[in-house]
Design a protein around this motif. Sequence first.
Motif, PDB file in Angstrom:
ATOM      1  N   GLU A  80       0.845  -1.101  -0.022  1.00  0.00           N
ATOM      2  CA  GLU A  80       0.024   0.157  -0.135  1.00  0.00           C
ATOM      3  C   GLU A  80       0.836   1.393  -0.004  1.00  0.00           C
ATOM      4  OE1 GLU A  80      -2.402  -0.726   3.301  1.00  0.00           O
ATOM      5  OE2 GLU A  80      -3.886  -1.763   2.242  1.00  0.00           O
ATOM      6  N   ALA A  81       2.033   1.088   0.654  1.00  0.00           N
ATOM      7  CA  ALA A  81       2.774   2.397   0.974  1.00  0.00           C
ATOM      8  C   ALA A  81       3.537   2.645  -0.439  1.00  0.00           C
ATOM      9  CB  ALA A  81       3.898   2.402   2.180  1.00  0.00           C
ATOM     10  N   TYR A  82       4.028   1.548  -1.111  1.00  0.00           N
ATOM     11  CA  TYR A  82       4.892   1.649  -2.210  1.00  0.00           C
ATOM     12  C   TYR A  82       3.893   2.214  -3.503  1.00  0.00           C
ATOM     13  CZ  TYR A  82       7.718   0.161  -6.260  1.00  0.00           C
ATOM     14  OH  TYR A  82       8.363   0.212  -7.264  1.00  0.00           O
ATOM     15  N   TYR A  83       2.724   1.526  -3.631  1.00  0.00           N
ATOM     16  CA  TYR A  83       1.866   2.068  -4.673  1.00  0.00           C
ATOM     17  C   TYR A  83       1.297   3.311  -4.359  1.00  0.00           C
ATOM     18  CZ  TYR A  83       2.552  -2.595  -6.571  1.00  0.00           C
ATOM     19  OH  TYR A  83       3.111  -3.617  -7.189  1.00  0.00           O
ATOM     20  N   LYS A  84       1.083   3.834  -3.156  1.00  0.00           N
ATOM     21  CA  LYS A  84       0.499   5.129  -2.930  1.00  0.00           C
ATOM     22  C   LYS A  84       1.461   5.957  -3.283  1.00  0.00           C
ATOM     23  CE  LYS A  84      -1.459   8.050   0.713  1.00  0.00           C
ATOM     24  NZ  LYS A  84      -1.722   8.366   2.034  1.00  0.00           N
ATOM     25  N   GLY A  85       2.838   5.882  -3.058  1.00  0.00           N
ATOM     26  CA  GLY A  85       3.919   6.794  -3.288  1.00  0.00           C
ATOM     27  C   GLY A  85       3.767   6.933  -4.991  1.00  0.00           C
ATOM     28  N   LEU A  86       3.644   5.572  -5.548  1.00  0.00           N
ATOM     29  CA  LEU A  86       3.664   5.772  -7.160  1.00  0.00           C
ATOM     30  C   LEU A  86       2.472   6.651  -7.628  1.00  0.00           C
ATOM     31  CD1 LEU A  86       4.468   2.054  -8.258  1.00  0.00           C
ATOM     32  CD2 LEU A  86       6.027   3.933  -8.137  1.00  0.00           C
ATOM     33  N   ASN A  87       1.364   6.543  -7.008  1.00  0.00           N
ATOM     34  CA  ASN A  87       0.148   7.436  -7.434  1.00  0.00           C
ATOM     35  C   ASN A  87       0.298   9.061  -7.258  1.00  0.00           C
ATOM     36  OD1 ASN A  87      -1.389   5.094  -8.069  1.00  0.00           O
ATOM     37  ND2 ASN A  87      -2.305   4.976  -6.148  1.00  0.00           N
ATOM     38  N   MET A  88       1.372   9.076  -6.077  1.00  0.00           N
ATOM     39  CA  MET A  88       1.723  10.453  -5.719  1.00  0.00           C
ATOM     40  C   MET A  88       2.612  11.071  -6.705  1.00  0.00           C
ATOM     41  SD  MET A  88       1.554  10.237  -1.754  1.00  0.00           S
ATOM     42  CE  MET A  88       2.013  11.851  -1.257  1.00  0.00           C
ATOM     43  N   GLY A  89       3.362  10.104  -7.707  1.00  0.00           N
ATOM     44  CA  GLY A  89       4.208  10.479  -8.557  1.00  0.00           C
ATOM     45  C   GLY A  89       5.615  10.198  -8.158  1.00  0.00           C
ATOM     46  N   ILE A  90       6.133   9.644  -6.960  1.00  0.00           N
ATOM     47  CA  ILE A  90       7.268   9.275  -6.511  1.00  0.00           C
ATOM     48  C   ILE A  90       7.746   8.149  -7.347  1.00  0.00           C
ATOM     49  CG2 ILE A  90       8.492   8.304  -4.595  1.00  0.00           C
ATOM     50  CD1 ILE A  90       6.181   9.732  -2.623  1.00  0.00           C
ATOM     51  N   LYS A  91       9.052   8.192  -7.915  1.00  0.00           N
ATOM     52  CA  LYS A  91       9.880   7.337  -8.262  1.00  0.00           C
ATOM     53  C   LYS A  91      10.803   6.675  -7.315  1.00  0.00           C
ATOM     54  CE  LYS A  91      10.139   8.264 -13.297  1.00  0.00           C
ATOM     55  NZ  LYS A  91      10.928   8.742 -14.286  1.00  0.00           N
ATOM     56  N   TRP A  92      10.319   5.703  -6.697  1.00  0.00           N
ATOM     57  CA  TRP A  92      11.196   5.285  -5.195  1.00  0.00           C
ATOM     58  C   TRP A  92      12.484   5.022  -5.346  1.00  0.00           C
ATOM     59  CZ3 TRP A  92       9.160   5.549  -0.762  1.00  0.00           C
ATOM     60  CH2 TRP A  92       7.768   5.513  -0.408  1.00  0.00           C
ATOM     61  N   GLU A  93      12.879   4.550  -6.570  1.00  0.00           N
ATOM     62  CA  GLU A  93      14.343   4.345  -6.775  1.00  0.00           C
ATOM     63  C   GLU A  93      15.126   5.616  -7.078  1.00  0.00           C
ATOM     64  OE1 GLU A  93      12.394   4.201 -10.995  1.00  0.00           O
ATOM     65  OE2 GLU A  93      11.827   3.500  -9.180  1.00  0.00           O
ATOM     66  N   ASP A  94      14.335   6.796  -7.032  1.00  0.00           N
ATOM     67  CA  ASP A  94      15.300   8.114  -6.928  1.00  0.00           C
ATOM     68  C   ASP A  94      14.816   8.689  -5.857  1.00  0.00           C
ATOM     69  OD1 ASP A  94      16.194   7.456  -9.721  1.00  0.00           O
ATOM     70  OD2 ASP A  94      14.405   8.406 -10.728  1.00  0.00           O
ATOM     71  N   ALA A  95      14.433   8.393  -4.780  1.00  0.00           N
ATOM     72  CA  ALA A  95      14.062   8.847  -3.742  1.00  0.00           C
ATOM     73  C   ALA A  95      15.252   8.831  -2.605  1.00  0.00           C
ATOM     74  CB  ALA A  95      12.839   8.412  -2.774  1.00  0.00           C
ATOM     75  N   ILE A  96      15.498   9.924  -1.908  1.00  0.00           N
ATOM     76  CA  ILE A  96      16.529  10.104  -1.141  1.00  0.00           C
ATOM     77  C   ILE A  96      16.220  10.113   0.408  1.00  0.00           C
ATOM     78  CG2 ILE A  96      18.678  11.477  -0.537  1.00  0.00           C
ATOM     79  CD1 ILE A  96      18.307  12.474  -3.614  1.00  0.00           C
ATOM     80  N   PHE A  97      16.877   9.261   1.324  1.00  0.00           N
ATOM     81  CA  PHE A  97      16.424   9.125   2.706  1.00  0.00           C
ATOM     82  C   PHE A  97      16.898  10.587   3.302  1.00  0.00           C
ATOM     83  CE2 PHE A  97      17.919   8.686   7.069  1.00  0.00           C
ATOM     84  CZ  PHE A  97      16.750   7.996   7.404  1.00  0.00           C
ATOM     85  N   THR A  98      16.352  11.231   3.962  1.00  0.00           N
ATOM     86  CA  THR A  98      16.954  12.328   4.741  1.00  0.00           C
ATOM     87  C   THR A  98      17.096  12.477   6.232  1.00  0.00           C
ATOM     88  OG1 THR A  98      14.727  13.379   4.909  1.00  0.00           O
ATOM     89  CG2 THR A  98      16.294  14.204   2.880  1.00  0.00           C
ATOM     90  N   LYS A  99      16.085  11.631   6.987  1.00  0.00           N
ATOM     91  CA  LYS A  99      16.072  11.556   8.306  1.00  0.00           C
ATOM     92  C   LYS A  99      15.163  10.699   8.795  1.00  0.00           C
ATOM     93  CE  LYS A  99      13.612  15.531  10.034  1.00  0.00           C
ATOM     94  NZ  LYS A  99      13.724  16.757  10.975  1.00  0.00           N
ATOM     95  N   ALA A 100      15.222  10.243  10.275  1.00  0.00           N
ATOM     96  CA  ALA A 100      14.107   9.534  10.929  1.00  0.00           C
ATOM     97  C   ALA A 100      14.047   9.964  12.094  1.00  0.00           C
ATOM     98  CB  ALA A 100      14.429   8.063  11.071  1.00  0.00           C
ATOM     99  N   GLU A 101      12.594  10.289  12.684  1.00  0.00           N
ATOM    100  CA  GLU A 101      12.318  10.919  13.664  1.00  0.00           C
ATOM    101  C   GLU A 101      11.552   9.652  14.571  1.00  0.00           C
ATOM    102  OE1 GLU A 101      10.049  14.460  13.429  1.00  0.00           O
ATOM    103  OE2 GLU A 101      11.477  15.514  12.814  1.00  0.00           O
ATOM    104  N   PHE A 102      11.853   9.347  16.027  1.00  0.00           N
ATOM    105  CA  PHE A 102      11.315   8.640  16.473  1.00  0.00           C
ATOM    106  C   PHE A 102      11.236   8.890  18.132  1.00  0.00           C
ATOM    107  CE2 PHE A 102      15.444   7.430  15.964  1.00  0.00           C
ATOM    108  CZ  PHE A 102      16.124   7.128  17.146  1.00  0.00           C
ATOM    109  N   GLU A 103      10.333   7.889  19.012  1.00  0.00           N
ATOM    110  CA  GLU A 103      10.639   8.201  20.257  1.00  0.00           C
ATOM    111  C   GLU A 103      10.377   6.929  20.816  1.00  0.00           C
ATOM    112  OE1 GLU A 103       8.399  10.712  23.942  1.00  0.00           O
ATOM    113  OE2 GLU A 103       8.479  11.637  22.210  1.00  0.00           O
ATOM    114  N   ILE A 104      11.264   6.378  21.535  1.00  0.00           N
ATOM    115  CA  ILE A 104      11.029   5.007  22.202  1.00  0.00           C
ATOM    116  C   ILE A 104      10.391   5.032  23.811  1.00  0.00           C
ATOM    117  CG2 ILE A 104      12.558   3.159  23.137  1.00  0.00           C
ATOM    118  CD1 ILE A 104      14.873   3.937  21.341  1.00  0.00           C
TER     119      ILE A 104
END
Length: 186
Positions: A80-104
Amino acid sequence: LKEKHSVSFDTPENYAKSLFKFLKSKNKNEASKLLISVDDSNLFSAKLNQEIKEEADRDSISVSDWIQAWSDESKKSFDEAYYKGLNMGIKWEDAIFTKAEFEIEYEDDIDTYMIDPIKVFFRYSNKDYYFKIRDVFIINDKPLNWRLSGPYDIQAQKLKEEKREKERLEREKQKEIELQNKPYSP
């Protein structure tokens, strides 16, 4: 090539990066190795094992069937996440990780530390996005398990929030005008 296949799960940030890499390469098989399994249950707290057993009993299925159904839902969230991204015009192979935010946080009812959610931020075509990784347990000092949601367009969300705030202020202003124009009645 090395970058594409080198993965590490020792920190929540690296765990998020790894899931991002799997999403970029649409490698659901590798990502599913990070889901809980019956084999992992000996590492779970007694309360977590009890919670899983109670959930399985509520669904009238065995613990292993419940864990399998849970994993199947997580794998579905990957697609679902992969295809929703495609529907939004995201080419996953060209996407660049910037950061992760989290709280344990410690979850007393299952006697386990969890990260829920991890927000994974990335860029594609000069736009900022993020997706969420939910239901991550810390088992044996390492993140384990995932359920994906998103991706979300950060700019579009900001515009929606600004529009909502503007509409709220307009409504307040209109009420104030109506109160001022209301005839005085003793």
